[in-house]
Design a protein around this motif. Structure first.
Motif, PDB file in Angstrom:
ATOM      1  N   ALA A  71      13.131  -4.504 -25.733  1.00  0.00           N
ATOM      2  CA  ALA A  71      11.998  -5.220 -24.523  1.00  0.00           C
ATOM      3  C   ALA A  71      10.813  -5.202 -25.068  1.00  0.00           C
ATOM      4  O   ALA A  71      10.296  -4.357 -25.796  1.00  0.00           O
ATOM      5  N   ALA A  72      10.127  -6.275 -24.610  1.00  0.00           N
ATOM      6  CA  ALA A  72       8.485  -6.395 -24.854  1.00  0.00           C
ATOM      7  C   ALA A  72       7.795  -5.386 -24.216  1.00  0.00           C
ATOM      8  O   ALA A  72       7.107  -4.526 -24.849  1.00  0.00           O
ATOM      9  N   GLN A  73       8.143  -4.894 -22.974  1.00  0.00           N
ATOM     10  CA  GLN A  73       7.734  -3.651 -22.459  1.00  0.00           C
ATOM     11  C   GLN A  73       8.826  -2.700 -22.143  1.00  0.00           C
ATOM     12  O   GLN A  73       9.707  -3.068 -21.464  1.00  0.00           O
ATOM     13  N   ALA A  74       8.692  -1.474 -22.473  1.00  0.00           N
ATOM     14  CA  ALA A  74       9.630  -0.510 -22.277  1.00  0.00           C
ATOM     15  C   ALA A  74       9.835  -0.161 -20.837  1.00  0.00           C
ATOM     16  O   ALA A  74       8.853  -0.179 -19.802  1.00  0.00           O
ATOM     17  N   ASP A  75      11.100  -0.333 -20.085  1.00  0.00           N
ATOM     18  CA  ASP A  75      11.443  -0.158 -18.812  1.00  0.00           C
ATOM     19  C   ASP A  75      12.566   0.501 -18.530  1.00  0.00           C
ATOM     20  O   ASP A  75      13.113   0.487 -17.380  1.00  0.00           O
ATOM     21  N   HIS A  76      12.667   1.690 -19.262  1.00  0.00           N
ATOM     22  CA  HIS A  76      13.554   2.617 -18.933  1.00  0.00           C
ATOM     23  C   HIS A  76      13.251   3.519 -18.188  1.00  0.00           C
ATOM     24  O   HIS A  76      12.002   3.750 -17.870  1.00  0.00           O
ATOM     25  N   ASP A  77      14.271   4.305 -17.429  1.00  0.00           N
ATOM     26  CA  ASP A  77      14.052   5.502 -16.678  1.00  0.00           C
ATOM     27  C   ASP A  77      14.490   6.708 -17.194  1.00  0.00           C
ATOM     28  O   ASP A  77      15.634   6.865 -17.237  1.00  0.00           O
ATOM     29  N   PRO A  78      13.541   7.555 -17.595  1.00  0.00           N
ATOM     30  CA  PRO A  78      13.937   8.860 -18.501  1.00  0.00           C
ATOM     31  C   PRO A  78      14.699   9.651 -17.395  1.00  0.00           C
ATOM     32  O   PRO A  78      15.552  10.660 -17.675  1.00  0.00           O
ATOM     33  N   ASN A  79      14.546   9.446 -16.112  1.00  0.00           N
ATOM     34  CA  ASN A  79      14.906  10.488 -15.008  1.00  0.00           C
ATOM     35  C   ASN A  79      16.431  10.254 -14.792  1.00  0.00           C
ATOM     36  O   ASN A  79      17.259  11.138 -14.493  1.00  0.00           O
ATOM     37  N   LYS A  80      17.221   9.138 -15.287  1.00  0.00           N
ATOM     38  CA  LYS A  80      18.240   8.718 -15.371  1.00  0.00           C
ATOM     39  C   LYS A  80      19.083   9.002 -16.534  1.00  0.00           C
ATOM     40  O   LYS A  80      20.006   8.389 -16.796  1.00  0.00           O
ATOM     41  N   GLY A  81      18.328   9.437 -17.475  1.00  0.00           N
ATOM     42  CA  GLY A  81      18.794   9.483 -18.939  1.00  0.00           C
ATOM     43  C   GLY A  81      18.700   8.679 -19.767  1.00  0.00           C
ATOM     44  O   GLY A  81      19.233   8.479 -20.902  1.00  0.00           O
ATOM     45  N   ASP A  82      17.988   7.463 -19.363  1.00  0.00           N
ATOM     46  CA  ASP A  82      17.813   6.264 -20.108  1.00  0.00           C
ATOM     47  C   ASP A  82      16.810   6.581 -21.423  1.00  0.00           C
ATOM     48  O   ASP A  82      15.935   7.229 -21.235  1.00  0.00           O
ATOM     49  N   ALA A  83      16.997   5.849 -22.484  1.00  0.00           N
ATOM     50  CA  ALA A  83      16.251   6.020 -23.684  1.00  0.00           C
ATOM     51  C   ALA A  83      15.916   4.594 -24.220  1.00  0.00           C
ATOM     52  O   ALA A  83      16.423   3.602 -24.067  1.00  0.00           O
ATOM     53  N   ASP A  84      14.532   4.742 -24.730  1.00  0.00           N
ATOM     54  CA  ASP A  84      14.163   3.256 -25.312  1.00  0.00           C
ATOM     55  C   ASP A  84      14.386   3.229 -26.781  1.00  0.00           C
ATOM     56  O   ASP A  84      14.407   4.277 -27.458  1.00  0.00           O
ATOM     57  N   PRO A  85      14.914   2.048 -27.283  1.00  0.00           N
ATOM     58  CA  PRO A  85      15.296   1.907 -28.369  1.00  0.00           C
ATOM     59  C   PRO A  85      14.337   2.452 -29.515  1.00  0.00           C
ATOM     60  O   PRO A  85      14.371   2.768 -30.602  1.00  0.00           O
ATOM     61  N   LEU A  86      12.935   2.001 -29.152  1.00  0.00           N
ATOM     62  CA  LEU A  86      11.717   2.355 -29.892  1.00  0.00           C
ATOM     63  C   LEU A  86      10.818   3.698 -29.649  1.00  0.00           C
ATOM     64  O   LEU A  86      10.168   3.887 -30.393  1.00  0.00           O
TER      65      LEU A  86
END
Length: 240
Positions: free
Chosen positions: A186-201
């Motif tokens: 994504a152009a702008q990281a939009d993950h939610d760390p509280n849900k265990g999401d991680a950004d590829p970069l």
């Protein structure tokens, strides 16, 4: 993660890979140009197809790879056959490998494929919003492209997402999800760390990608405002 997935794909650990990126961020240079060249250097008998929304775009990458071999052939140990060296179709001297370029909807009859690169099967918003064009891309995959794949041949689809029912969306909905690995940058990281999401970069939420075009944060913000929510979500965030 993108580079790791590309390497895993190139070494055969991943057989089906979807990579989505914002427009003009170097995805084609990495995948449609560099990956086939690397592949041929490892396996000069590999028969590679590069497909795009129109033949001329795919042909451009066929030409670029051929020219890279012409310039760096001595280092790579590869040469292109003089009698089969067209931009859209060429073969390596002394080997079965080479590149064939095709447009979505074009024929591949009689061409076994050891590696397939599908680079932007949809041209623009008008095509993406057209059921006819979306069906055309899907029919080409089911009736033409997938039938030419050699056993175990890998496929990589790289695209800017335009529509939830584009080729990537269809593949993920129609085929077993575990077959396809997805890397969405994504152009702008939009993950939610509280849900265990991680950004590829490995970015922090809200952080913009380091642009291959040198876009600054201010320029990204301007694009976000100018493009509108629908275009930003699909083209730039990969979430149509």
């Amino acid at each position: 993660e993108k580079e790791e997935r590309i390497e895993a794909f190139a070494t055969g650990q991943i057989k089906r890979l979807i990579i989505s990126l914002p427009p003009q961020e170097g995805k084609s240079q990495r995948i449609s140009r560099r990956t086939p060249l690397w592949w041929l250097n490892r396996n000069p008998d590999a028969r590679i197809v590069i497909a795009s929304y129109e033949h001329g775009v795919a042909r451009r990458w066929g030409r670029a790879i051929r020219d890279d071999i012409t310039v760096h052939g001595a280092e790579l140990g590869l040469t292109v056959r003089e009698d089969l060296s067209a931009q859209h179709e060429w073969q390596l001297s002394g080997h079965d490998g080479g590149v064939y370029a095709a447009g979505i909807g074009g024929a591949l009859t009689g061409r076994p494929v050891d590696l397939m690169v599908i680079d932007d099967p949809i041209k623009d918003r008008a095509q993406a919003d057209s059921t006819t064009f979306r069906e055309r891309a899907w029919d080409w995959w089911t009736d033409v492209a997938s039938t030419r794949l050699a056993p175990g041949a890998p496929v990589v689809l790289i695209l800017t997402r335009w529509h939830e029912d584009d080729l990537a969306g269809r593949l993920l909905a129609a085929e077993d999800g575990h077959l396809w690995r997805v890397v969405n940058i994504a152009a702008q990281a939009d993950h939610d760390p509280n849900k265990g999401d991680a950004d590829p970069l490995r970015r922090a939420p809200g952080e913009f990608m380091r642009s291959a075009r040198g876009r600054t944060r201010e320029q990204w913000e301007a694009i976000k405002v100018r493009s509108g929510s629908r275009t930003w979500a699909s083209l730039y965030q990969g979430r149509p």
